[in-house]
Design a protein around this motif. Structure first.
Motif, short mmCIF file in Angstrom:
data_model
loop_
_atom_site.label_atom_id
_atom_site.label_comp_id
_atom_site.label_asym_id
_atom_site.label_seq_id
_atom_site.Cartn_x
_atom_site.Cartn_y
_atom_site.Cartn_z
N LYS A 114 61.34 51.65 26.47
CA LYS A 114 60.31 50.82 25.81
C LYS A 114 60.74 49.37 25.76
O LYS A 114 59.94 48.46 26.01
CB LYS A 114 60.02 51.35 24.41
CG LYS A 114 59.21 52.62 24.41
CD LYS A 114 58.95 53.10 23.01
CE LYS A 114 58.16 54.42 23.06
NZ LYS A 114 57.85 54.92 21.74
N ILE A 115 62.00 49.13 25.42
CA ILE A 115 62.50 47.76 25.35
C ILE A 115 62.42 47.09 26.72
O ILE A 115 61.92 45.98 26.85
CB ILE A 115 63.95 47.74 24.81
CG1 ILE A 115 63.98 48.14 23.34
CG2 ILE A 115 64.59 46.36 25.01
CD1 ILE A 115 65.36 48.43 22.80
N MET A 116 62.91 47.78 27.74
CA MET A 116 62.91 47.20 29.08
C MET A 116 61.50 47.01 29.62
O MET A 116 61.20 46.01 30.27
CB MET A 116 63.74 48.06 30.04
CG MET A 116 65.22 48.12 29.70
SD MET A 116 66.00 46.48 29.63
CE MET A 116 65.96 46.06 31.36
N ARG A 117 60.61 47.95 29.32
CA ARG A 117 59.22 47.84 29.75
C ARG A 117 58.58 46.59 29.15
O ARG A 117 57.89 45.84 29.83
CB ARG A 117 58.45 49.10 29.32
CG ARG A 117 57.34 49.48 30.23
CD ARG A 117 56.69 50.79 29.80
NE ARG A 117 57.19 51.89 30.62
CZ ARG A 117 57.94 52.91 30.18
NH1 ARG A 117 58.29 52.98 28.92
NH2 ARG A 117 58.31 53.86 31.00
N SER A 118 58.84 46.35 27.86
CA SER A 118 58.25 45.17 27.21
C SER A 118 58.84 43.88 27.78
O SER A 118 58.13 42.90 27.93
CB SER A 118 58.44 45.22 25.70
OG SER A 118 59.80 45.05 25.34
N LYS A 119 60.12 43.88 28.14
CA LYS A 119 60.73 42.70 28.76
C LYS A 119 60.11 42.41 30.13
O LYS A 119 59.92 41.27 30.49
CB LYS A 119 62.25 42.87 28.88
CG LYS A 119 62.96 42.74 27.57
CD LYS A 119 64.46 42.79 27.76
CE LYS A 119 65.14 42.72 26.43
NZ LYS A 119 66.00 41.59 26.30
N LEU A 120 59.80 43.48 30.86
CA LEU A 120 59.17 43.29 32.17
C LEU A 120 57.78 42.69 32.02
O LEU A 120 57.35 41.87 32.82
CB LEU A 120 59.10 44.63 32.91
CG LEU A 120 60.43 45.15 33.47
CD1 LEU A 120 60.24 46.55 34.03
CD2 LEU A 120 60.97 44.23 34.52
N ARG A 121 57.07 43.10 30.99
CA ARG A 121 55.72 42.56 30.76
C ARG A 121 55.79 41.08 30.40
O ARG A 121 54.90 40.31 30.74
CB ARG A 121 55.03 43.34 29.66
CG ARG A 121 54.58 44.70 30.10
CD ARG A 121 53.79 45.42 29.03
NE ARG A 121 53.58 46.80 29.41
CZ ARG A 121 53.87 47.84 28.66
NH1 ARG A 121 54.37 47.65 27.44
NH2 ARG A 121 53.65 49.06 29.07
N GLU A 122 56.84 40.70 29.65
CA GLU A 122 57.00 39.30 29.24
C GLU A 122 57.33 38.41 30.43
O GLU A 122 56.98 37.23 30.44
CB GLU A 122 58.11 39.18 28.20
CG GLU A 122 57.79 39.80 26.87
CD GLU A 122 59.00 39.84 25.95
OE1 GLU A 122 60.04 39.21 26.29
OE2 GLU A 122 58.92 40.48 24.89
N ALA A 123 58.03 38.97 31.40
CA ALA A 123 58.52 38.16 32.54
C ALA A 123 57.44 37.73 33.47
O ALA A 123 56.36 37.82 33.52
CB ALA A 123 59.54 38.95 33.33
N LEU A 163 69.99 52.85 31.50
CA LEU A 163 69.21 51.64 31.31
C LEU A 163 67.99 51.68 32.24
O LEU A 163 68.06 51.26 33.39
CB LEU A 163 70.04 50.39 31.58
CG LEU A 163 69.39 49.06 31.22
CD1 LEU A 163 69.06 49.00 29.73
CD2 LEU A 163 70.31 47.90 31.59
N PRO A 164 66.87 52.24 31.72
CA PRO A 164 65.67 52.32 32.56
C PRO A 164 65.26 50.94 33.08
O PRO A 164 65.43 49.93 32.41
CB PRO A 164 64.61 52.87 31.59
CG PRO A 164 65.40 53.59 30.55
CD PRO A 164 66.67 52.80 30.40
N PHE A 165 64.72 50.94 34.28
CA PHE A 165 64.26 49.74 35.00
C PHE A 165 65.42 48.89 35.51
O PHE A 165 65.19 47.87 36.14
CB PHE A 165 63.27 48.91 34.17
CG PHE A 165 62.07 49.70 33.78
CD1 PHE A 165 61.06 49.94 34.68
CD2 PHE A 165 61.96 50.23 32.51
CE1 PHE A 165 59.95 50.70 34.34
CE2 PHE A 165 60.86 50.99 32.15
CZ PHE A 165 59.84 51.22 33.06
#
Length: 131
Positions: free
Chosen positions: A122-131, A13-15
């Motif tokens: 990619k999923i985790m990266r996008s969640k970080l951007r949303e946060a 699970l990256p990030f």
């Protein structure tokens, strides 16, 4: 002995690498301990749930994200305890609650780890951007 792990114990699970690695440790440790204690009267169960609804959701503001989790993958703490005790009564050594959660942890086994890692990254990266 009941140890609580997570569905992420079965994949990268990256990030959230440290979190996923600690859950993988709990899973591996529990499986080894279960074998070591075979025949001693000591049972070891590792429970690897997905989302568990707690007051942390409200405090952390994660209620919005958690609504995206399909109902078959959601549990209350009370449900999880009852299911874990039932799994232990049935002699299970690992318990992943819910058929959808079993599917979710099984699918990555049929895809190269690099592909799974890139998708989750990619999923985790996008969640970080949303946060």
């Amino acid at each position: 002995i009941i140890n609580i792990s997570s569905m992420v114990a079965f994949q990268v699970l990256p990030f959230m690498s440290v979190y996923a690695a600690t859950k993988a440790f709990v899973q591996s440790f529990s499986e080894g301990l279960s074998e070591e204690s075979r025949g001693t009267g000591v049972q070891v169960l590792c429970v690897s749930p997905g989302h568990i609804a707690t007051e942390f959701d409200t405090v952390s503001g994660s209620n919005q994200v958690n609504r995206l989790i399909p109902p078959p993958m959601r549990r209350t703490a009370e449900q999880l305890v009852l299911e874990a005790l039932d799994a232990m009564d049935r002699g299970k050594e690992t318990y992943v609650p819910g058929w959808l959660s079993l599917v979710a942890i099984s699918l990555p086994r049929f895809v190269p780890r690099l592909v799974v890692r890139r998708i989750l990254g990619k999923i985790m990266r996008s969640k970080l951007r949303e946060a």
